[in-house]
Design a protein around this motif. Structure first.
Motif, short mmCIF file in Angstrom:
data_model
loop_
_atom_site.label_atom_id
_atom_site.label_comp_id
_atom_site.label_asym_id
_atom_site.label_seq_id
_atom_site.Cartn_x
_atom_site.Cartn_y
_atom_site.Cartn_z
N THR A 44 -0.61 1.78 6.42
CA THR A 44 -1.83 1.54 7.20
C THR A 44 -2.51 2.86 7.56
O THR A 44 -3.73 2.99 7.43
N ALA A 45 -1.72 3.84 7.97
CA ALA A 45 -2.29 5.16 8.28
C ALA A 45 -2.91 5.79 7.04
O ALA A 45 -3.98 6.42 7.13
N ALA A 46 -2.28 5.62 5.89
CA ALA A 46 -2.81 6.19 4.65
C ALA A 46 -4.16 5.56 4.29
O ALA A 46 -5.10 6.27 3.93
N THR A 47 -4.25 4.24 4.38
CA THR A 47 -5.52 3.60 4.01
C THR A 47 -6.62 3.90 5.04
O THR A 47 -7.77 4.09 4.67
N HIS A 107 -6.65 0.54 -2.24
CA HIS A 107 -5.59 -0.36 -2.74
C HIS A 107 -4.43 0.45 -3.31
O HIS A 107 -3.26 0.15 -3.05
N LEU A 108 -4.76 1.47 -4.08
CA LEU A 108 -3.71 2.29 -4.68
C LEU A 108 -2.94 3.10 -3.64
O LEU A 108 -1.73 3.30 -3.78
N LEU A 109 -3.63 3.56 -2.60
CA LEU A 109 -2.94 4.26 -1.50
C LEU A 109 -1.92 3.34 -0.83
O LEU A 109 -0.77 3.74 -0.58
N ALA A 110 -2.35 2.12 -0.53
CA ALA A 110 -1.42 1.16 0.09
C ALA A 110 -0.22 0.93 -0.82
O ALA A 110 0.94 0.97 -0.37
N ALA A 146 0.93 2.89 -3.17
CA ALA A 146 1.72 4.12 -3.34
C ALA A 146 2.68 4.34 -2.18
O ALA A 146 3.72 5.00 -2.34
N VAL A 147 2.37 3.79 -1.03
CA VAL A 147 3.28 3.91 0.12
C VAL A 147 4.22 2.70 0.19
O VAL A 147 5.43 2.85 0.37
N LEU A 148 3.66 1.50 0.04
CA LEU A 148 4.46 0.29 0.22
C LEU A 148 5.51 0.09 -0.87
O LEU A 148 6.65 -0.26 -0.57
N LEU A 149 5.13 0.29 -2.12
CA LEU A 149 6.09 0.02 -3.20
C LEU A 149 7.35 0.88 -3.10
O LEU A 149 8.44 0.32 -3.00
N PRO A 150 7.23 2.19 -3.10
CA PRO A 150 8.48 2.97 -3.01
C PRO A 150 9.15 2.86 -1.65
O PRO A 150 10.37 2.87 -1.55
N GLY A 151 8.34 2.75 -0.58
CA GLY A 151 8.93 2.69 0.75
C GLY A 151 9.75 1.44 1.00
O GLY A 151 10.89 1.52 1.48
N LEU A 152 9.20 0.29 0.65
CA LEU A 152 9.96 -0.95 0.85
C LEU A 152 11.06 -1.09 -0.18
O LEU A 152 12.16 -1.56 0.13
N ARG A 153 10.80 -0.64 -1.40
CA ARG A 153 11.82 -0.72 -2.45
C ARG A 153 13.08 0.06 -2.06
O ARG A 153 14.20 -0.37 -2.26
N ARG A 154 12.86 1.22 -1.46
CA ARG A 154 13.97 2.08 -1.03
C ARG A 154 14.86 1.40 -0.02
O ARG A 154 16.07 1.64 0.04
N THR A 155 14.29 0.48 0.77
CA THR A 155 15.07 -0.17 1.83
C THR A 155 15.81 -1.41 1.33
O THR A 155 16.55 -2.02 2.10
N THR A 204 -4.14 -3.99 5.25
CA THR A 204 -2.95 -3.23 4.88
C THR A 204 -1.72 -3.74 5.62
O THR A 204 -0.65 -3.89 5.03
N LEU A 205 -1.88 -4.00 6.91
CA LEU A 205 -0.76 -4.55 7.69
C LEU A 205 -0.29 -5.88 7.12
O LEU A 205 0.91 -6.11 6.96
N LEU A 206 -1.24 -6.76 6.80
CA LEU A 206 -0.86 -8.07 6.26
C LEU A 206 -0.17 -7.94 4.90
O LEU A 206 0.82 -8.62 4.64
#
Length: 138
Positions: free
Chosen positions: A27-30, A122-125, A127-136, A65-67
């Motif tokens: 969200t901060a990135a977007t 869209h790509l910023l969201a 770029a953060v969500l995919l690796p960040g959530l995947r890592r968890t 982004t939050l949703l």
């Protein structure tokens, strides 16, 4: 030297914290992308839909982004509960959703600069969500 193994509850708490941080970071990135494009660069960020043009506000960017982040988190949690292959399944689904989400800006952006800016958001969201959530993923 004694090593401690974190409890299941502690691991779950860390996972929730990391996922929340990821959603907030996206969200901060977007929002940062919006701030650079709209007030600083002067992009008129509008979308067209149903014959109506509408401005894209920072509130709309943050809520969207939050949703998206919370939906990704929920899907990951469900997959972890029902399959042993949550990480790869979630990654494929998340990548497909990101690709499909790009159709919105491509078909609804009002002008080249608005379309390009929306694509970047869209790509910023992603770029953060995919690796960040995947890592968890557990």
């Amino acid at each position: 030297m004694e090593t401690t193994i974190p409890s299941t509850a502690a691991r779950a708490a860390h996972r929730r914290r990391d996922r929340l941080f990821t959603v907030l970071a996206a969200t901060a990135a977007t929002l940062s992308g919006w701030a650079v494009a709209v007030p600083l660069a002067g992009v008129e960020l509008t979308v067209r839909g149903g014959g109506v043009e509408q401005r894209v506000t920072p509130v709309a960017v943050a809520v969207s982004t939050l949703l998206a982040g919370l939906a990704g988190w929920a899907l990951l949690a469900l997959l972890e509960r029902f399959t042993g292959r949550a990480r790869p399944v979630w990654t494929v689904v998340a990548a497909l959703v990101l690709l499909l989400s790009l159709l919105g800006p491509l078909t609804g952006g009002a002008g080249r600069s608005a379309t390009a800016t929306l694509l970047v958001l869209h790509l910023l969201a992603g770029a953060v969500l995919l690796p960040g959530l995947r890592r968890t993923a557990g």
